[in-house]
Scaffold this active site. Structure first.
Site, PDB file in Angstrom:
ATOM      1  N   HIS A   1     -11.725 -18.298  39.084  1.00 32.34           N
ATOM      2  CA  HIS A   1     -11.499 -17.189  37.914  1.00 32.34           C
ATOM      3  C   HIS A   1     -10.300 -16.165  38.487  1.00 32.34           C
ATOM      4  O   HIS A   1      -9.364 -16.304  37.981  1.00 32.34           O
ATOM      5  CB  HIS A   1     -12.750 -16.620  37.801  1.00 32.34           C
ATOM      6  CG  HIS A   1     -13.872 -17.281  37.236  1.00 32.34           C
ATOM      7  ND1 HIS A   1     -13.961 -17.791  35.957  1.00 32.34           N
ATOM      8  CD2 HIS A   1     -15.245 -17.674  37.694  1.00 32.34           C
ATOM      9  CE1 HIS A   1     -15.335 -18.602  35.868  1.00 32.34           C
ATOM     10  NE2 HIS A   1     -15.892 -18.361  37.117  1.00 32.34           N
TER      11      HIS A   1
HETATM   12  O1  RIB Z   1     -17.261 -14.391  35.096  1.00 28.29           O
HETATM   13  C1  RIB Z   1     -16.464 -14.717  36.303  1.00 28.29           C
HETATM   14  C2  RIB Z   1     -16.362 -13.172  36.926  1.00 28.29           C
HETATM   15  O2  RIB Z   1     -17.471 -12.878  37.298  1.00 28.29           O
HETATM   16  C3  RIB Z   1     -15.375 -13.559  38.387  1.00 28.29           C
HETATM   17  O3  RIB Z   1     -14.592 -12.534  38.564  1.00 28.29           O
HETATM   18  C4  RIB Z   1     -16.541 -13.717  39.206  1.00 28.29           C
HETATM   19  O4  RIB Z   1     -16.161 -13.205  40.714  1.00 28.29           O
HETATM   20  C5  RIB Z   1     -17.561 -12.594  38.798  1.00 28.29           C
HETATM   21  O5  RIB Z   1     -17.087 -10.937  39.235  1.00 28.29           O
END
Ligand code: RIB
Ligand code: CA
Length: 315
Positions: free
Chosen positions: A245
């Site tokens: 992500h």
């Molecule tokens: O949903 C994914 C996000 O939530 C990413 O940034 C992960 O590191 C958590 O913070």
């Protein structure tokens, strides 16, 4: 116009995927100048995220990066964490040495405010990778900084992908929806990397091998973090691989052409418990609500991993 590195503050809740984002940024000094890293409670409590941010800086061989601890709980709601995804420490997978570098003395929110007041207006980009508590608190305490921000490029939300912590909400937004509402309404130029994009940035065996084949400690640790991180998505979605992500945020700063999206209106659900933290993205333009975000929808996945792997190889 000479290419100048963009001055950024990374606001983060490491988290293995946050680690990839921080490593990518620290490996790319010609593209980004990291003014500081501000830790926030999210994936794991603040004592772990502020520890983990320093572990990542030392892994990158950059122990002089300023790391600050920030808010340890959302503005209004009880903290929800994600040890089930990231492990107890938030960086489970490889055993990492405790950090030697100290936290900076001040609070992360003060660092954000002071930096935006002292750097020339329009020259600092905020890169939130976790719940938006630090950012929203800074806006509440010092609204004068809002027009001084060049851009906010954040990971959060989802539309076509729905949610990953509830059926409709993505974790970063869900943990502190009131903070997200403040940030999305602030009028700062906003670029959003939602699950719609990050679920297309999936690791797989070949990509993990490419990390390992770097033959470096960073490559080995990166592969082990990705190995650990993919367990959750494999169990939940049956997907092979882990969605990276947060490095999508930094990759956008380096190669924006890797991403495509739409400039649309995005508002945050803060009333209904059923849909709390949902990013209500007007992707089809069915309302007359003003566009406030470049909401990304697709990514050149091969190009993303080529960039990430090449840059990790520099550390
Ligand atoms: O949903 C994914 C996000 O939530 C990413 O940034 C992960 O590191 C958590 O913070
Ligand atoms: Ca994160």
């Amino acid at each position: 116009m000479p290419h100048r590195p963009r001055k950024i503050i990374i606001d983060t809740d490491p988290g293995q995927d946050d680690a990839f984002a921080i490593l990518l940024a620290l490996a790319s000094p010609e593209d980004v100048e990291v003014l500081g890293i501000t830790a926030v409670a999210g994936n794991v409590p603040l004592k772990w995220t502020s520890r983990n941010a320093r572990i990542i800086c030392e892994l990158a061989g950059k122990p002089h990066v300023k790391v600050f601890a920030g808010c340890d709980a959302p503005l209004k709601r009880k903290l929800v964490t994600a040890e089930h995804v990231h492990g107890k420490t938030g960086l489970d997978g490889p055993v990492m040495p405790e950090p030697k570098m100290a936290l900076q003395a001040g609070h992360a929110v003060d660092f954000i405010i002071d930096t935006l007041r002292s750097e020339p207006a329009g020259t600092v980009t905020l890169c939130p990778l976790g719940p938006l508590t630090n950012i929203a608190t800074a806006f509440q305490r010092a609204p004068d900084i809002i027009p001084r921000i060049e851009q906010i490029v954040l990971m959060g939300g989802g539309y076509f992908e729905g949610g990953n912590i509830t059926p409709v909400a993505e974790f970063n937004i869900y943990v502190d929806p009131e903070a997200a509402d403040i940030v999305f309404r602030a009028g700062v130029p906003l670029v959003v990397m939602p699950l719609d994009v990050t679920h297309k940035a999936m690791t797989n065996r070949k990509r993990l091998e490419a990390f390992r084949n770097l033959g470096t400690n960073v490559g080995r640790v990166a592969a082990e973090w990705a190995d650990f991180f993919e367990r959750f998505d494999l169990a939940k979605y049956g997907m092979e691989g882990a969605p990276l992500h947060d490095p999508c945020v930094i990759a956008y700063l380096i190669k924006p052409e890797l991403f495509t999206g739409r400039h649309i209106n995005v508002e945050i659900e803060v009333q209904s418990e059923l849909t709390m933290g949902m990013t209500v993205a007007d992707w089809w333009g069915v309302t007359d609500r003003a566009a406030n975000a470049l909401f990304m929808g697709s990514i050149d996945t091969e190009g993303f991993f080529a960039l990430l792997t090449e840059r990790l190889g520099r550390l």
